[in-house]
Enzyme design. Structure first.
Site, PDB file in Angstrom:
ATOM      1  CG  ASP A  10      -6.259  -8.556  -7.658  1.00  0.00           C
ATOM      2  OD1 ASP A  10      -5.952  -8.093  -6.554  1.00  0.00           O
ATOM      3  OD2 ASP A  10      -7.306  -8.235  -8.267  1.00  0.00           O
ATOM      4  CE  LYS A  73      -5.185  -5.903  -0.628  1.00  0.00           C
ATOM      5  NZ  LYS A  73      -5.653  -6.038  -2.023  1.00  0.00           N
ATOM      6  CD  GLU A 174      -4.677  -4.008  -5.006  1.00  0.00           C
ATOM      7  OE1 GLU A 174      -5.537  -3.115  -4.900  1.00  0.00           O
ATOM      8  OE2 GLU A 174      -4.468  -4.852  -4.120  1.00  0.00           O
ATOM      9  CG  ASP A 196      -8.764  -1.119  -7.324  1.00  0.00           C
ATOM     10  OD1 ASP A 196      -9.824  -1.675  -6.983  1.00  0.00           O
ATOM     11  OD2 ASP A 196      -7.661  -1.685  -7.264  1.00  0.00           O
TER      12      ASP A 196
END
Ligand code: AMP
Length: 544
Positions: A10, A73, A174, A196
């Site tokens: 992850d 990211k 994800e 999330d």
């Protein structure tokens, strides 16, 4: 010899986590020498020449902010001049420059790195930890990305894993991974909503799980909404409090802001367990005569909730959007799975519970569930998932987060693959030439929901040459979009009428998301969809 072990990673904005799926069917989360499973996605270039990764690097964020890289990211796969990158740059303490083909480059000490290289070092760190835990090399990985990452962001993530020397079995979303970890082994059919909320991004996905098959019914998200935004609000409140105490504006003091952001994050996390806490920060600035100016701030859960209520409310609006896309009412959701550190915040849990009239399941560790799901997916791909564990997910259906289209006459788009289409998928449409005796055509590809091409994000283009010179509308070109199970897009074009087959893979290019020059720059008339031949504009019109 190929390993029978597989690593799920992850790769997060703030933190990354790895999980190994063992030969005997068990999985375990990878931990470091200090038993920590959560590895900060941070790199720091030390003056002694060494490169620190994860916790060691994170410690240097305050000491050496200019040479410590975090939140990569948020930059990955984005063109330098895009609005998103330009908005982030002022908030970063390290230097970001423009590289070739609009790549975002990070400049630290005497190094110039691409964002993929930064992510590669983080992935490599997780893999080294996994190797230590496993006592062998575990090069085969499944890496996760947010559901609304576009093709360029997925390609850049895949490239990062390759640069790290890893064998990428698959890139998966994800929320899908989270549901996979949770739903694995379930016999009954259920509708699961994965909420999330991490450090930098928010994703919500509605999935149908049935006999090991995970079908995504709807997905929505915001790549610029997460815990960092909440930290920023609390930092601003502390700056304001300092202003009232000392009549001193800390906004000009970069180091003080960085210190406060870190204090704000810790306070925010503490307020998930406690109702209030006293914050003391020493020597934030110096007053007349060099006296130290300190901050005294009483942080309460109520006050924090007031500061961030609109941000949490935004996540609920996005949940609503995903439910609409899934064409479901909120009472159709059987389980709500929380992912990401931010979901420990009581306000988040209350808001989700109230919107869905159902409590989220909390048995899953929200920090590790995505990595675990990725490892399980990896085992499924390697064929090492024991049948005794329940149903093996033989198929993992996912969806496209955005509509994919080509530019046609007049600056409009023709949809090849609609938003939320299940992947892997392949769609073909036939187009014709837009001008008399045209011998080449440029097929421009975009993603987005606008009818106008220039309002969407251009992904790339491919050129088909050697067409039979003929009056416009006669030469037919079949355009195929193919999305594989990693969510990567391949575009090909076939000259149908001449009988010759020409095809080319689409090049994902870095382009400015805000610029509208994606249309008609080389003077070639655009494609004309057969369906709109009746509305064919003259040549002038096609070049507008
Ligand atoms: P992730 O990207 O999933 O690692 O999530 C990281 C985000 O979760 C950061 O913004 C953290 O500050 C936040 N976070 C971690 N633990 C907590 C907690 N106990 N309460 C509130 N936020 C938390």
């Amino acid at each position: 010899m190929t390993s029978r072990l597989v690593l799920g990673i992850d790769l997060g904005t703030s933190n990354s986590v790895g999980a190994i799926h063992w030969e005997d069917g068990h999985w375990s989360v990878v931990s470091d020498a200090h038993d920590k499973t959560i590895q900060p996605s941070v790199l720091s270039f030390h003056p002694n020449g060494s490169v620190l990764v994860a916790s060691a690097a994170r410690k240097r964020r305050l000491v050496d902010p200019k040479n410590t890289i975090y939140s990569a990211k948020r930059l990955i796969g984005r063109p330098f001049s895009s609005r998103q990158v330009q908005e982030i740059i002022p908030r970063l303490s390290y230097r970001v420059t423009e590289g070739p083909a609009q790549q975002v480059m990070v400049s630290v000490r005497n190094h110039l790195l691409s964002v993929s290289q930064v992510s590669a070092l983080i992935l490599q760190h997780i893999e080294k930890l996994a190797d230590k835990v496993a006592g062998q090399h575990v090069p085969q990985v499944v890496v996760t990305v947010p559901a609304n990452f576009n093709e360029a962001q997925r390609a850049a993530t895949r490239q990062a894993a390759r640069l790290a020397g890893l064998d990428v079995l698959r890139i998966i979303n994800e929320p899908t991974a989270a549901a996979l970890a949770y739903g694995h082994g379930m016999d009954e059919s259920k509708t699961i909503l994965v909420y999330d909320l991490g450090g930098g991004t928010f994703d919500v996905t509605v999935l149908r799980v049935s006999r090991g098959i995970f079908e995504v019914l709807g997905t929505a998200g915001d790549t610029h909404l997460g815990g960092d935004d909440l930290d920023e609000r609390l930092t601003e409140a502390m700056v304001e409090a300092f202003m009232q105490q000392h009549h001193y504006d800390l906004n000009m003091n970069e180091m003080a802001i960085l210190r406060l952001r870190s204090v704000a994050e810790k306070a925010k996390c503490t307020l998930s367990d406690k109702e209030s806490l006293a914050v003391h920060v020493r020597e934030l600035a110096y007053g007349p005569g060099g006296i130290s100016l300190d901050l005294e701030y009483r942080a309460t859960r109520d006050r924090l909730e007031g500061l961030v209520a609109d941000l949490v409310e935004r996540t609920i609006g996005i949940c609503d959007e995903a439910m609409t896309l899934a064409q479901l009412r909120t009472d159709a959701v059987d389980e709500i799975v929380l992912v990401g550190g931010m979901t420990r915040m009581p306000l988040v849990q209350r808001s989700v519970t109230s919107f869905f009239s159902r409590k989220p399941v909390t048995s899953i560790n929200p920090d590790e569930v995505v990595a675990v799901g990725a490892a399980i997916q990896g085992a499924s791909l390697l064929g090492t998932l024991p049948a005794s564990q329940g149903h093996v997910p033989s198929l993992l259906l996912d969806v496209t987060p955005r509509t994919l289209a080509v530019a046609t006459v007049g600056g409009f788009c023709q949809i090849l693959i609609p938003r939320n289409a299940q992947i892997p998928t392949e769609h073909t449409r036939t187009f014709t030439t837009g001008a008399d005796y045209q011998t080449a055509v440029t097929i421009r590809v975009c993603q987005g929901e606008h009818r106008r091409f220039e309002k969407n994000v251009m992904l790339g283009e491919l050129r088909l040459e050697g067409l039979r010179p003929a009056p416009r509308g006669e030469v037919r070109i079949a355009v195929t979009f193919e999305i594989d199970s990693d969510g990567l897009l391949k575009v090909s074009a076939r000259d149908q009428d001449s009988g010759e087959i020409q095809s080319a893979a689409m090049r994902v290019v870095a382009v400015d998301e805000d610029n509208d020059s994606a249309w008609g720059t080389d003077g070639q008339p655009p494609l004309v969809d057969e369906d709109i031949l009746g509305q064919l504009p003259d040549d002038e019109g096609t070049r507008s």
